[in-house]
Design an enzyme around this catalytic site. Structure first.
Site, PDB file in Angstrom:
ATOM      1  N   PRO A 139       3.526 -17.786  27.427  1.00  0.00           N
ATOM      2  CA  PRO A 139       4.866 -17.448  27.915  1.00  0.00           C
ATOM      3  C   PRO A 139       5.409 -18.513  28.875  1.00  0.00           C
ATOM      4  O   PRO A 139       4.748 -18.891  29.834  1.00  0.00           O
ATOM      5  CB  PRO A 139       4.643 -16.122  28.665  1.00  0.00           C
ATOM      6  CG  PRO A 139       3.314 -15.635  28.228  1.00  0.00           C
ATOM      7  CD  PRO A 139       2.514 -16.827  27.836  1.00  0.00           C
ATOM      8  N   GLU A 140       6.597 -18.999  28.577  1.00  0.00           N
ATOM      9  CA  GLU A 140       7.261 -19.974  29.433  1.00  0.00           C
ATOM     10  C   GLU A 140       8.385 -19.261  30.200  1.00  0.00           C
ATOM     11  O   GLU A 140       8.607 -18.069  30.024  1.00  0.00           O
ATOM     12  CB  GLU A 140       7.836 -21.111  28.573  1.00  0.00           C
ATOM     13  CG  GLU A 140       6.766 -21.956  27.887  1.00  0.00           C
ATOM     14  CD  GLU A 140       6.113 -22.953  28.836  1.00  0.00           C
ATOM     15  OE1 GLU A 140       6.570 -23.069  29.985  1.00  0.00           O
ATOM     16  OE2 GLU A 140       5.147 -23.610  28.419  1.00  0.00           O
TER      17      GLU A 140
ATOM     18  N   HIS B  87      -6.299  -3.866  25.259  1.00  0.00           N
ATOM     19  CA  HIS B  87      -6.053  -4.766  26.386  1.00  0.00           C
ATOM     20  C   HIS B  87      -4.889  -4.335  27.265  1.00  0.00           C
ATOM     21  O   HIS B  87      -4.337  -5.143  28.008  1.00  0.00           O
ATOM     22  CB  HIS B  87      -5.858  -6.193  25.876  1.00  0.00           C
ATOM     23  CG  HIS B  87      -7.043  -6.698  25.104  1.00  0.00           C
ATOM     24  ND1 HIS B  87      -8.261  -6.953  25.699  1.00  0.00           N
ATOM     25  CD2 HIS B  87      -7.213  -6.948  23.787  1.00  0.00           C
ATOM     26  CE1 HIS B  87      -9.121  -7.364  24.777  1.00  0.00           C
ATOM     27  NE2 HIS B  87      -8.518  -7.368  23.608  1.00  0.00           N
TER      28      HIS B  87
ATOM     29  N   ARG C 165      -6.539 -12.240  26.986  1.00  0.00           N
ATOM     30  CA  ARG C 165      -7.398 -13.315  27.507  1.00  0.00           C
ATOM     31  C   ARG C 165      -7.561 -13.243  29.021  1.00  0.00           C
ATOM     32  O   ARG C 165      -8.391 -13.951  29.588  1.00  0.00           O
ATOM     33  CB  ARG C 165      -6.834 -14.673  27.076  1.00  0.00           C
ATOM     34  CG  ARG C 165      -6.886 -14.810  25.548  1.00  0.00           C
ATOM     35  CD  ARG C 165      -6.315 -16.130  25.087  1.00  0.00           C
ATOM     36  NE  ARG C 165      -7.099 -17.264  25.558  1.00  0.00           N
ATOM     37  CZ  ARG C 165      -6.760 -18.528  25.350  1.00  0.00           C
ATOM     38  NH1 ARG C 165      -5.659 -18.827  24.690  1.00  0.00           N
ATOM     39  NH2 ARG C 165      -7.519 -19.503  25.808  1.00  0.00           N
TER      40      ARG C 165
ATOM     41  N   ARG D 251      10.209 -43.725  42.758  1.00  0.00           N
ATOM     42  CA  ARG D 251       9.016 -43.315  42.012  1.00  0.00           C
ATOM     43  C   ARG D 251       8.865 -44.204  40.782  1.00  0.00           C
ATOM     44  O   ARG D 251       9.806 -44.350  40.000  1.00  0.00           O
ATOM     45  CB  ARG D 251       9.115 -41.844  41.580  1.00  0.00           C
ATOM     46  CG  ARG D 251       9.225 -40.856  42.739  1.00  0.00           C
ATOM     47  CD  ARG D 251       7.931 -40.711  43.525  1.00  0.00           C
ATOM     48  NE  ARG D 251       6.820 -40.202  42.757  1.00  0.00           N
ATOM     49  CZ  ARG D 251       6.434 -38.926  42.734  1.00  0.00           C
ATOM     50  NH1 ARG D 251       7.100 -38.028  43.420  1.00  0.00           N
ATOM     51  NH2 ARG D 251       5.387 -38.553  42.030  1.00  0.00           N
TER      52      ARG D 251
END
Ligand SMILES: [Zn+2]
Length: 270
Positions: free
Chosen positions: A2-3, A90, A109, A152
């Site tokens: 999931p983002e 789960h 998981r 940078r």
């Protein structure tokens, strides 16, 4: 995995059932996810009223009238199941509202997490304290990136994945945003022009907003039995398209950048 857009759509889906609701029952079916559930979680949430939901980076926030916020992270495989027809193996944490809605946090998981944090101290909570601005918020500006990238020499892509510079951006979204902004992923960050930064910021916001919208189109399914929050298919212009044609006539290529796959078009990203 999931983002940010999946977490955002998850929070919006949960809000339909939880915002303003009383939590009547909390069940924990095991002692831990990635780490133990916080002590007092069941006691604090049971009988509490949810005063609002939110998101910070890839964390979902469930605020309560007990001045405590339940903070969840979906890890690799976490998902909320809405009104499940039957319990699944789960379903590690189950909430039941006063109206009888059942919401199960399922995480096969167990890389996810649940924390209970003083609402007033959320910004100082260590995982949040060092985070950069929200990519969809007003604080992500070309000026912010200009300051963060100044002098940078590192390539721009890993810097955009640095949560201290922008919170919650994942690999897919950085690849897509750089493509839309026409910036090569290995460009030295400090050498990116101001006009390019002026393209990059809206590109980041648009890519995320389109994904959230795509997820939003699945929200109608949330009310169905076994409805699952948080996952949806999106179509990418470069991500996962190695060897395919770009709209410009070039070809999408892939290279390894700091252990992550970078997809881009050498013809339109300079
Ligand atoms: Zn191209």
């Amino acid at each position: 995995m999931p983002e940010l857009p999946e977490v955002e759509t998850t929070v919006r889906g949960l809000a339909r059932y939880l915002d303003g609701a009383k939590i009547a029952r909390v069940a924990l079916n095991r002692p831990d996810l990635r780490r133990p559930f916080p002590p007092g979680l069941v006691q604090t949430l049971t009988g509490a009223t949810v005063t609002g939901l939110g998101r910070r980076a890839k964390y979902g926030l469930i605020h309560t009238d007990r001045d405590q916020t339940m903070v969840f992270h979906l890890g690799m495989s976490g998902r909320w199941r809405i009104e499940p027809e039957r319990a699944e193996k789960h379903d590690h944490l189950v909430l039941e509202t006063g109206a009888g809605h059942v919401l199960a946090l399922n995480d096969a998981r167990r890389f996810g997490s649940v924390d209970l944090i003083d609402t007033a101290a959320l910004e100082q909570w260590p995982p949040f304290a060092a985070l950069g601005p929200e990519p969809l918020g007003d604080n992500l500006t070309p000026r912010h990136l200009h300051q963060a990238f100044k002098d940078r020499v590192a390539p721009v892509k890993p810097l955009l994945l640095d949560q201290r510079i922008v919170a919650g951006l994942g690999n897919i979204y950085v690849c897509e945003a750089l493509y839309r902004a026409g910036i090569r992923p290995d460009k030295e960050a400090g050498k990116i022009s101001r006009p390019a930064l002026e393209r990059l910021v809206p590109a980041i916001k648009t890519v995320l907003a389109e994904s959230i919208e795509a997820g939003g189109s699945t929200i109608r399914d949330y009310a169905q039995p076994n409805g699952e929050l948080g996952y949806f298919a999106a179509s990418w212009r470069v991500y996962g398209r190695e060897g395919e044609a770009c709209d410009c006539g070039g070809t999408v290529t892939r290279f390894n950048q700091g252990g992550r796959s970078t997809f881009w078009c050498a013809k339109c990203q300079k």
